[in-house]
Design a protein around this motif. Sequence first.
Motif, PDB file in Angstrom:
ATOM      1  N   THR A   1       4.411   6.892   1.299  1.00  0.00           N
ATOM      2  CA  THR A   1       5.260   5.886   1.929  1.00  0.00           C
ATOM      3  C   THR A   1       4.695   4.511   1.634  1.00  0.00           C
ATOM      4  OG1 THR A   1       5.851   7.393   3.732  1.00  0.00           O
ATOM      5  CG2 THR A   1       6.196   5.027   4.111  1.00  0.00           C
ATOM      6  N   GLU A   2       5.530   3.646   1.054  1.00  0.00           N
ATOM      7  CA  GLU A   2       5.078   2.295   0.735  1.00  0.00           C
ATOM      8  C   GLU A   2       5.159   1.403   1.979  1.00  0.00           C
ATOM      9  OE1 GLU A   2       7.313   0.732  -2.539  1.00  0.00           O
ATOM     10  OE2 GLU A   2       6.007   1.680  -4.010  1.00  0.00           O
ATOM     11  N   MET A   3       4.081   0.667   2.207  1.00  0.00           N
ATOM     12  CA  MET A   3       4.023  -0.215   3.366  1.00  0.00           C
ATOM     13  C   MET A   3       3.399  -1.541   2.972  1.00  0.00           C
ATOM     14  SD  MET A   3       2.677   2.404   6.315  1.00  0.00           S
ATOM     15  CE  MET A   3       3.084   1.285   7.633  1.00  0.00           C
ATOM     16  N   VAL A   4       3.927  -2.622   3.542  1.00  0.00           N
ATOM     17  CA  VAL A   4       3.294  -3.930   3.398  1.00  0.00           C
ATOM     18  C   VAL A   4       2.326  -4.084   4.568  1.00  0.00           C
ATOM     19  CG1 VAL A   4       3.653  -6.419   3.477  1.00  0.00           C
ATOM     20  CG2 VAL A   4       5.241  -4.972   2.196  1.00  0.00           C
ATOM     21  N   VAL A   5       1.082  -4.454   4.249  1.00  0.00           N
ATOM     22  CA  VAL A   5       0.081  -4.663   5.296  1.00  0.00           C
ATOM     23  C   VAL A   5      -0.364  -6.120   5.269  1.00  0.00           C
ATOM     24  CG1 VAL A   5      -0.717  -2.279   5.339  1.00  0.00           C
ATOM     25  CG2 VAL A   5      -1.789  -3.888   3.770  1.00  0.00           C
TER      26      VAL A   5
ATOM     27  N   THR B   1       0.834  -1.206   0.000  1.00  0.00           N
ATOM     28  CA  THR B   1       0.000   0.000   0.000  1.00  0.00           C
ATOM     29  C   THR B   1       0.866   1.252   0.000  1.00  0.00           C
ATOM     30  OG1 THR B   1      -0.087   0.151   2.412  1.00  0.00           O
ATOM     31  CG2 THR B   1      -1.766  -1.216   1.326  1.00  0.00           C
ATOM     32  N   GLU B   2       0.202   2.381  -0.179  1.00  0.00           N
ATOM     33  CA  GLU B   2       0.873   3.673  -0.124  1.00  0.00           C
ATOM     34  C   GLU B   2      -0.014   4.628   0.644  1.00  0.00           C
ATOM     35  OE1 GLU B   2       3.412   5.624  -3.482  1.00  0.00           O
ATOM     36  OE2 GLU B   2       1.379   6.432  -3.685  1.00  0.00           O
ATOM     37  N   ASP B   3       0.584   5.335   1.633  1.00  0.00           N
ATOM     38  CA  ASP B   3      -0.226   6.259   2.424  1.00  0.00           C
ATOM     39  C   ASP B   3      -0.223   7.646   1.795  1.00  0.00           C
ATOM     40  OD1 ASP B   3       2.200   7.435   3.060  1.00  0.00           O
ATOM     41  OD2 ASP B   3       2.270   6.626   5.088  1.00  0.00           O
TER      42      ASP B   3
END
Length: 282
Positions: A20-24, A14-16
Amino acid sequence: MKIKKVFNNNVALTEDANQTEMVVMGKGLAFQKKIGDTIDMEKIEKTFVVPSQGFTDKFSALLDEIPHEILVISRDIVDIAMKELQTDLNDSLYLSLADHIDFAITRTKEGLPIKNPLAWEVRKFYRKEYDIARNVLDLIEERMGIRLPEDEAASIALHLFNAKQGDTGMEETMTMTQIVTDITDIVKYHFGIEFDMDSMNYSRFITHLRYFAYRMLRKELHKDDRESSLFEQVKGEYPEAYACTQKVQAYLNRQYGVEMTKDEATYFMIHIHRVSHREKNN
């Protein structure tokens, strides 16, 4: 938080709002979702920031090979470890730990022996991490129905310690462990003592050795001799600690081509005197 990539029904990239790229991770959070969709925040069980370029492809390939329940176990282990160690751990631990556990389970099922050559040293020097890792074996048995060999506790403990060191690689961690082992052996045999591993002096000594080995391997040792006057004073007061320090110096020079400066040697003499003096008196 919008989806950039769906790995599987339970994991997405995902991207906020700050890009910022994040794995959820979370059960069913990406089910029937596509790129651009918004994630249901209530379904998120774990998040971690993407550490580097190329990570996404490696993560995707790993997900194709590793069962989701092992990823969940890995996530739970990291949460437990951070609580017990009271520190943050490198996000890459989720993947390295999941990969290791999956391979360990596979080898155990196939009847292949799993040995860690540093198991004894890990039990001595990384006691908190090792205690956590022993409980991890119970967790894996409870969740997966398979008991991993005791040596695996040492391997998992090394992963935990490695994650505390930031970007330290596993090979570097194992080399650090070997250096600490060799130096403690030099001190032990020089004075003819056994260490009380529960004593504060032993704990301080091991902490100093770990930090020294870490800086040595990264070529961050002091390069000046500002403490040379103190060196002469300590050398005179603790002649046996000085003689032992000379043996440590010979080992470091022979094995790693490292020459301690006088201020580094001073710290060694102080720590060696403290730990050896208390042990001999006991």
